[in-house]
Each structure stands twice: as structure tokens, then as C-alpha cells.
Design a protein around this motif. Structure first.
Motif, mmCIF file in Angstrom:
data_model
loop_
_atom_site.group_PDB
_atom_site.id
_atom_site.type_symbol
_atom_site.label_atom_id
_atom_site.label_comp_id
_atom_site.label_asym_id
_atom_site.label_seq_id
_atom_site.Cartn_x
_atom_site.Cartn_y
_atom_site.Cartn_z
ATOM 1 N N ASN A 207 14.470 3.061 -2.827
ATOM 2 C CA ASN A 207 14.091 4.408 -3.274
ATOM 3 C C ASN A 207 12.720 4.815 -2.738
ATOM 4 O O ASN A 207 12.352 5.981 -2.823
ATOM 5 C CB ASN A 207 14.113 4.487 -4.813
ATOM 6 N N LEU A 208 11.943 3.872 -2.191
ATOM 7 C CA LEU A 208 10.629 4.217 -1.635
ATOM 8 C C LEU A 208 10.739 4.369 -0.112
ATOM 9 O O LEU A 208 11.074 3.405 0.573
ATOM 10 C CB LEU A 208 9.611 3.116 -1.956
ATOM 11 N N PRO A 209 10.467 5.551 0.419
ATOM 12 C CA PRO A 209 10.519 5.714 1.870
ATOM 13 C C PRO A 209 9.582 4.709 2.553
ATOM 14 O O PRO A 209 8.472 4.450 2.068
ATOM 15 C CB PRO A 209 10.025 7.148 2.089
ATOM 16 N N GLY A 210 10.057 4.117 3.634
ATOM 17 C CA GLY A 210 9.221 3.153 4.353
ATOM 18 C C GLY A 210 9.369 1.727 3.861
ATOM 19 O O GLY A 210 8.857 0.805 4.477
ATOM 20 N N LEU B 59 0.852 -1.190 0.000
ATOM 21 C CA LEU B 59 0.000 0.000 0.000
ATOM 22 C C LEU B 59 0.888 1.240 0.000
ATOM 23 O O LEU B 59 1.923 1.271 0.674
ATOM 24 C CB LEU B 59 -0.906 0.002 1.234
ATOM 25 N N THR B 60 0.468 2.238 -0.762
ATOM 26 C CA THR B 60 1.288 3.442 -0.882
ATOM 27 C C THR B 60 0.515 4.658 -0.382
ATOM 28 O O THR B 60 -0.722 4.683 -0.433
ATOM 29 C CB THR B 60 1.702 3.673 -2.356
ATOM 30 N N ARG C 36 6.000 -3.312 -8.771
ATOM 31 C CA ARG C 36 4.709 -2.684 -9.097
ATOM 32 C C ARG C 36 4.518 -1.373 -8.333
ATOM 33 O O ARG C 36 3.904 -0.441 -8.814
ATOM 34 C CB ARG C 36 3.549 -3.638 -8.768
ATOM 35 N N SER C 37 5.087 -1.316 -7.101
ATOM 36 C CA SER C 37 4.908 -0.119 -6.278
ATOM 37 C C SER C 37 5.873 0.990 -6.646
ATOM 38 O O SER C 37 5.791 2.083 -6.091
ATOM 39 C CB SER C 37 5.110 -0.457 -4.802
ATOM 40 N N GLY C 38 6.833 0.693 -7.521
ATOM 41 C CA GLY C 38 7.758 1.742 -7.950
ATOM 42 C C GLY C 38 9.178 1.581 -7.437
ATOM 43 O O GLY C 38 9.999 2.487 -7.608
ATOM 44 N N ALA C 39 9.498 0.445 -6.821
ATOM 45 C CA ALA C 39 10.866 0.232 -6.337
ATOM 46 C C ALA C 39 11.793 -0.036 -7.515
ATOM 47 O O ALA C 39 11.392 -0.633 -8.515
ATOM 48 C CB ALA C 39 10.905 -0.957 -5.374
ATOM 49 N N GLU C 40 13.041 0.411 -7.367
ATOM 50 C CA GLU C 40 14.037 0.154 -8.409
ATOM 51 C C GLU C 40 14.601 -1.253 -8.232
ATOM 52 O O GLU C 40 14.896 -1.685 -7.120
ATOM 53 C CB GLU C 40 15.169 1.175 -8.327
ATOM 54 N N ILE C 41 14.773 -1.935 -9.368
ATOM 55 C CA ILE C 41 15.222 -3.329 -9.363
ATOM 56 C C ILE C 41 16.579 -3.398 -10.051
ATOM 57 O O ILE C 41 16.773 -2.735 -11.075
ATOM 58 C CB ILE C 41 14.230 -4.215 -10.172
ATOM 59 N N CYS C 42 17.509 -4.196 -9.530
ATOM 60 C CA CYS C 42 18.770 -4.350 -10.259
ATOM 61 C C CYS C 42 19.320 -5.768 -10.146
ATOM 62 O O CYS C 42 18.861 -6.569 -9.328
ATOM 63 C CB CYS C 42 19.801 -3.322 -9.802
ATOM 64 N N GLY D 276 4.996 8.323 -3.497
ATOM 65 C CA GLY D 276 4.908 8.555 -2.062
ATOM 66 C C GLY D 276 5.712 7.545 -1.283
ATOM 67 O O GLY D 276 6.794 7.137 -1.715
ATOM 68 N N CYS D 277 5.191 7.136 -0.133
ATOM 69 C CA CYS D 277 5.913 6.163 0.681
ATOM 70 C C CYS D 277 5.037 4.921 0.920
ATOM 71 O O CYS D 277 3.847 4.908 0.586
ATOM 72 C CB CYS D 277 6.365 6.790 1.988
ATOM 73 N N ILE D 278 5.650 3.887 1.487
ATOM 74 C CA ILE D 278 4.958 2.620 1.704
ATOM 75 C C ILE D 278 4.285 2.654 3.082
ATOM 76 O O ILE D 278 4.913 2.990 4.087
ATOM 77 C CB ILE D 278 5.959 1.446 1.614
ATOM 78 N N VAL D 279 3.003 2.300 3.121
ATOM 79 C CA VAL D 279 2.239 2.429 4.365
ATOM 80 C C VAL D 279 1.548 1.124 4.775
ATOM 81 O O VAL D 279 0.681 1.123 5.648
ATOM 82 C CB VAL D 279 1.184 3.560 4.252
ATOM 83 N N GLY D 280 1.931 0.017 4.155
ATOM 84 C CA GLY D 280 1.318 -1.253 4.544
ATOM 85 C C GLY D 280 1.263 -2.225 3.384
ATOM 86 O O GLY D 280 1.985 -2.065 2.387
ATOM 87 N N ALA D 281 0.403 -3.219 3.516
ATOM 88 C CA ALA D 281 0.309 -4.258 2.485
ATOM 89 C C ALA D 281 -1.047 -4.934 2.571
ATOM 90 O O ALA D 281 -1.722 -4.875 3.601
ATOM 91 C CB ALA D 281 1.421 -5.284 2.676
ATOM 92 N N VAL D 282 -1.431 -5.584 1.479
ATOM 93 C CA VAL D 282 -2.672 -6.368 1.482
ATOM 94 C C VAL D 282 -2.406 -7.784 0.986
ATOM 95 O O VAL D 282 -1.411 -8.039 0.309
ATOM 96 C CB VAL D 282 -3.778 -5.755 0.589
ATOM 97 N N GLY D 283 -3.312 -8.686 1.326
ATOM 98 C CA GLY D 283 -3.199 -10.061 0.853
ATOM 99 C C GLY D 283 -4.442 -10.829 1.232
ATOM 100 O O GLY D 283 -5.489 -10.233 1.526
#
Lengths: 574, 73
Positions: A360-363, A161-162, A221-227, A171-178
Motif C-alpha cells: 500500500n506504500l508507493p515505492g 524513510l518516507t 512502523r512506516s504504515g504498511a498493511e500487514i496480514c 507518502g511514499c518510501i524514499v530510502g532507509a537508515v541503519g
């Protein structure tokens, strides 16, 4: 149909994934904040790659020359490892081992009762400890429980969740769903920070068939950079006699296994004259494949010369492998040796992070295979992964906890919740679509071809086009029940990771470690001491950038910056 | 292939296999109070059910459950 039940949780730090990195992250976070939760789609102590690890963990001790260790790890990782991470791991690991011993992890000991160290995959100066297979994770589960950290099990987290409700997010990460994979209840976690430790893109390999890159895919999917995706080994599942999947290679390598081709030749002597069968993982894979492609297959593994005490040690350290060995009797005969593809060990691939495990995503913090083990390079020496899970896990938890203290609350947006709930459960509403099992075979047939190992622009495009065709079928993926719904969501993640692997592989026009380009058959230390970094641009598009690796300030660097031939050149096909 | 069945005569219905399986292949038949293999195609042959079953009721073979794809020969 009755309205679906929703369960909501609030916490300071949410850890997703309960393998070695996740359990350490939870314990590390609990040192700083009270409200820590750990969620896993199966059962902690029975799940994750670490449960089935080959009993080998990198283990520096007081008195070792860590500069020599650092240089060896950088060299074996083909100079794309992050030296800062290597140093952090080597300096903090001895304390971790002390703690593990106190908690009750069983390690092999020498005749004097001291911890026994040995060499395995690609070690010369570096050394490993041997621990007792699944017992390790039982101790970690106990330690999480002792620390008072609640476990939420059989819950598959599907998305993060963003704060702005967007994927990809600014924005930043504020949780998750499942969802609960048995009751089907929708699960909402509000968290001030999240540690993602549900990594591993192992496809159908070995005992861990549920490692489908969930963490990497949801981060992406949330916008994190992958390498590091191009260094995902396109093969992991070691297979005996073409039907038995096995684990424990690191220790067979250390015990002196032989690999011979159909002509009886110990072919690793050609490719890795010093280490021979103890070579890096990538070299073993590529050499086995090359022998077969050039017509000298099949390849056999020979362990007949192992002394009885080696088998006794394996009975303690590798109980799962020995269960199979009692059937196959490798002490009496050599065994046909292959690996399946479409299964991937993505150890060097994951969400980009710094030595504070920040993304790169706060939280959002990462640990274990989701973090891509930045020190590992292309997969350096055996047992580095597990050391990185311990040290990196604890650090990710600690830093996530400290960040959570700076946040008053986690605000989630209702419309994002609604969108994600609809997408997660969609396969249940389709009655006549393709089943997860059928789709999995299609994926393997596309990604499991020889071009996944010996890559070219044409071959990679063939794979990417095949993956695009499968992606087009995804909306028709159907699930009969919540168990199948888990498999369906896993395949969505697995497919996303495969696409990222071959996108990055297309970009890297050189050969390094497992990434073998037949159209660029050299390691290019002039132009390619760089990372390929991928990010979701939204609308299904991948954004890409290159970032130089600061080798100029590293103590370990190539002797010369030039183009060098790889240890295993691409095959010559007649 | 892989997990075959749970021996009904031996199974005591303790639920250990249902609780432990990393791939979630078991379910409990509540009426009969016996575990059964609900998703055999998902078995990863990790032997954990066999090792942990207090009644020795798990029947499995070591070969893989799923179709494997080999890139060569």
C-alpha cells in the motif's frame, strides 16, 4: 564523545536483506536499472533462512498438470492462499530452475542424470527438488557479484524513510537508515524504491537466530498493511533431546520418519490418516503438543529404518543436520522430539502485497518472508517458500526497478533522519538498563506458553498483557557496544511482530492451520474466508480491517462452505 | 555449550570466522593476530565456522547456547 560518522548512499533500488529473495530481487532489478544496492546485517551466503533451508524446493516441470498443483496448494493452505500468486509461481518456477542450474546450484539427480524429484511435507501430486544446503546461497552471492551489484554488509537497517517524514506515512518510501554493526557508523540510503526482503520472525529457532522480523516491523512502523500474522506458527525450533536444535524436517518427512508417543503409538495416523507423518507443518506441531498436553508424551522421532542411501543423500543435502547426526546417531536410536516456542516461523505472515509485489506504500516492494508468501495460505506444501523467494524476489526487484524509473529523485527529510538516529542509538546511552539477552528470556517466558499454541480469548489476552509489560521495559533496554545495539534493535522488532501475531489471533474466531482456538474449535468457511489486515494507527495503536478472499473465482475451494472440525482438535485437559 | 573457543595455537589469524559468522560472535585480537569468541551467547550452532576454518581451530559442541523454553512436559 566525537561526532558519529555518517555514510550516505544513493541508488535507484535498495534491496534490504540478502537471503534467497533479496539476492533474486537485486538480480531482478539489475535487469532494468543500473543503480541497485543490496544491504544485509550479516554476510550474504551465510545468513537468512534460506542458508539453512531443508534443501527442498517446489519444482513444477513442463508436462505437470498445474491446475492439479494449484488445487493441492490451496487445499493444503486451508483456502486462504492467493491463487493468482500460486499460478504466477508455478508458471515461472521452471525457468528459474533452469537458470539456477546454469549458475551452478547443485541438485540431486536420478540414475539417468535427470533432476530427481520427490515428495516431502504434505505433497501428493506436487513435488520438490533437493538442493545441496548452503552451497545454494554461495552461488547466489556469486551471481549478485557477477551482476555488478554492490553489497553493503554488516549493516542493520532499522527504519524506512518516507517522503513526508512521518511514521506511519501517507507518502511514499524514499530510502532507509541503519548502522554498521561493527564500526557503529550511521548509514543513510536514499533510494527511489525499496525491496524489503529481511523477513522471517524466527526468534531463537534453528540456525537463524537473527531472523527477528525486522522487515515486517519496519514496514509496519512506516504504515504498511500487514496480514496473515495469526498464521505465524508459534513454534519452529525443532529440538532433539531437549538441547539440540535441528533442521531438515521436510526431507525427514519425505524419507518416511515416524513420530511415536510414550506408548509407542504412531499418533499421526489418528490426525492425518493419509499423509501421516508427511502432514502439514501445523498439524505436526499441534499433534505433538496435544499428545504431550494429554499426557502421552514425550514424543520421539524414529529414523532407524532409513536405508543407508538416505543418510548418504542427507550428507550431501543437509550437511549441518548430519554434523549433529554423527553425534546423536539417529540410525541407532529414537530421539526425544520437541519444539521450543517463543520461536516463530512466520512464513504465512507479512506485508500485504499484490502479484506485482507492490504494497500500500508507493515505492515499497516486498519479497520472501516479508511478503508472507501470499500463495502459501496457512503453510501449504514443503518447498513452496523457496519457490516463492525465487519467483517473488525477481518480480519484486523488476517492478521496483520499473517504478524507480518514474521517480526523478528521492527527497528525504532532515528531521526524520534526526529522530530515527536518536532512537536507533538510544540503548547505547543507558548504562544500567536491561540487557538484550535478559529481555529475550522474558519474551520467551511470556510468548512460549502452551496458550500460544492452544489459543483462547483469555490465553491470548494473557500473552498480550505480558507483551505490554515487556514493551513498557523497552525504553530501559541497554547496549554495551554496537553488536549489542543490533540485538537491542532486533528485539524491538521481534516484540512488535509478536504483538501483531496475537492481535490478529484474538480477532480470528475460528481454527485454521496453526491458528488453533480452543474456544472456536472449527474451521469456519462461512464467515472466515477472510484476511485480518493490521496497520499502525500511530501512537502505538493498531488499526484492523477484514478483507474477503475472492474464493468464488478460484479453481480450488472447499467442497462445502460450512464449519468443519480441524484435523487436530484442541486437547482435552483432565 | 555451542561455540567454546578458538584454539590459539592453531589459529592463523586469517579472519574467516570473523568474516563469515551469521551471528557476528567472533572478533579479532589485533595485537595477537588471533580470532576470539566475543559473544558466545549469540552462537546459533550452524557449524559454518567449524566447516570453513582452514586450521581446524574452532572448538564447539552441538548443544544450543541459549536457554530454551518448552510449552509442555
Amino acid at each position: 564523545m566525537a561526532a558519529r560518522e555518517t555514510e550516505t548512499y544513493d541508488c535507484d533500488v535498495l534491496v534490504i536483506g540478502g537471503g534467497l529473495a533479496g539476492t533474486w530481487a537485486a538480480i531482478g532489478a539489475k535487469d532494468y536499472v543500473d543503480d541497485v544496492m543490496l544491504v544485509d546485517k550479516a554476510k550474504v551466503s551465510k545468513t537468512g533462512a534460506s542458508t539453512f533451508a531443508a534443501g527442498a524446493m517446489l519444482a513444477p516441470q513442463v508436462g505437470d498438470d498445474l491446475d492439479v498443483w494449484t488445487k493441492e496448494i490451496l487445499d493444503r493452505g486451508n483456502y486462504v492462499g492467493d491463487q493468482d500468486w500460486i499460478e504466477v509461481i508455478l508458471h515461472q518456477q521452471p525457468k528459474i530452475i533452469d537458470e539456477l542450474e546454469t549458475w551452478g546450484v547443485e541438485f540431486e539427480r536420478d540414475k539417468q542424470g535427470k533432476l530427481a524429484r520427490t515428495v516431502g511435507r504434505a505433497h501428493t501430486s506436487t513435488q520438490i527438488l533437493m538442493f545441496h544446503g548452503p552451497q545454494f546461497m554461495h552461488v547466489m552471492r556469486k551471481q549478485v557479484a557477477t551482476s555488478g551489484i554492490p553489497l553493503v554488509e554488516r549493516v542493520m537497517i532499522t527504519d524506512l524513510l518516507t517522503s513526508d517524514g512521518q511514521c506511519p506515512s501517507k507518502g511514499c518510501i524514499v530510502g532507509a537508515v541503519g548502522f554498521d554493526v561493527r564500526s557503529g557508523a550511521f548509514q543513510v540510503f536514499r533510494a527511489k524504491s525499496v525491496v524489503l526482503a529481511a523477513g522471517g520472525v524466527w526468534g531463537d529457532s534453528q540456525c537463524a537466530r537473527n531472523l527477528t522480523g525486522d522487515g515486517i516491523a519496519m514496514g509496519y512502523r512506516s504504515g504498511a498493511e500487514i496480514c496473515g500474522m495469526e498464521f505465524a506458527h508459534p513454534s519452529e525450533g525443532w529440538v532433539f533431546d531437549r538441547k539440540y536444535k535441528v533442521q531438515g524436517m521436510n526431507l525427514w518427512q519425505g524419507a518416511g520418519m515416524y513420530l511415536v508417543n510414550a506408548q509407542g503409538e504412531r499418533f499421526m495416523e489418528k490426525y492425518s490418516p493419509v499423509l501421516k507423518e508427511r502432514a502439514q507443518k501445523a498439524e505436526l506441531h499441534l499433534a505433538v503438543a496435544k499428545e504431550c498436553v494429554e499426557g502421552r508424551g514425550p514424543v520421539y522421532i524414529d529414523m532407524r529404518h532409513f536405508k543407508p542411501e538416505v543418510w548418504d543423500r542427507f550428507r550431501r543435502v543437509l550437511p549441518n543436520f548430519m554434523r549433529l547426526a554423527e553425534v546423536l546417531e539417529p540410525w541407532k536410536r529414537r530421539i526425544q522430539f520437541d519444539f521450543g516456542t517463543g520461536a516463530i516461523n512466520a512464513a504465512p505472515a507479512g506485508i500485504k502485497n499484490n502479484i506485482f509485489s507492490e504494497t500500500n506504500l508507493p515505492g515499497l516492494y516486498v519479497a520472501g518472508q516479508v511478503s508472507g508468501f501470499p500463495g502459501h495460505g496457512t503453510y501449504s506444501v514443503g518447498g513452496f517458500n523457496l519457490a516463492a523467494c525465487c519467483v517473488g524476489g525477481r518480480r519484486a526487484g523488476a517492478h521496483a526497478a520499473q517504478y524507480s524509473k518514474t521517480r526523478a529523485s528521492a527527497e528525504i527529510t532532515t528531521d526524520q533522519l534526526e529522530r530515527l538516529e536518536e532512537s536507533v542509538y538510544k540503548p547505547l546511552s543507558l548504562k544500567n538498563g536491561i540487557t538484550p539477552a535478559a529481555l529475550n528470556i522474558k519474551i520467551k517466558e511470556v510468548a512460549g506458553i502452551a496458550e500460544s499454541l492452544f489459543r483462547s480469548e483469555k490465553g491470548i489476552n494473557t500473552i498480550l498483557n505480558g507483551l505490554a509489560r515487556i514493551k513498557a521495559v523497552l525504553p530501559t533496554l541497554a547496549a554495551r557496544d554496537y553488536h549489542e545495539l543490533m540485538r537491542a534493535n532486533e528485539l524491538k522488532n521481534y516484540l512488535a511482530c509478536l504483538e501483531l501475531i496475537y492481535r490478529a489471533a484474538l480477532e480470528r474466531t475460528e481454527s485454521r492451520g496453526p491458528h488453533c482456538r480452543v474456544d472456536h474449535p472449527y474451521r469456519d468457511d462461512i464467515d472466515w474466508l477472510k484476511r485480518v489486515i493490521l496497520r499502525s494507527a500511530g501512537d502505538g495503536n493498531v488499526a484492523m480491517r477484514l478483507e474477503p478472499i475472492p474464493v468464488y473465482r478460484y479453481s480450488g475451494k472447499p467442497e462445502k462452505f460450512e464449519r468443519v472440525s480441524p484435523a487436530v482438535p484442541p486437547p482435552e485437559v483432565k | 555449550m555451542a561455540i567454546q573457543s578458538v584454539n590459539e595455537e592453531l589459529c592463523s589469524g586469517c579472519g574467516t570466522c570473523v568474516d563469515n559468522c551469521p551471528m557476528d560472535v567472533f572478533r579479532m585480537d589485533e595485537k595477537a593476530n588471533k580470532a576470539f569468541v566475543a559473544y558466545p551467547e549469540d552462537c546459533a550452532v550452524c557449524y559454518m565456522c567449524e566447516k570453513d576454518c582452514p586450521e581446524g581451530a574452532i572448538i564447539l559442541t552441538p548443544d544450543a547456547a541459549e536457554k530454551m523454553v518448552f510449552p509442555f512436559g
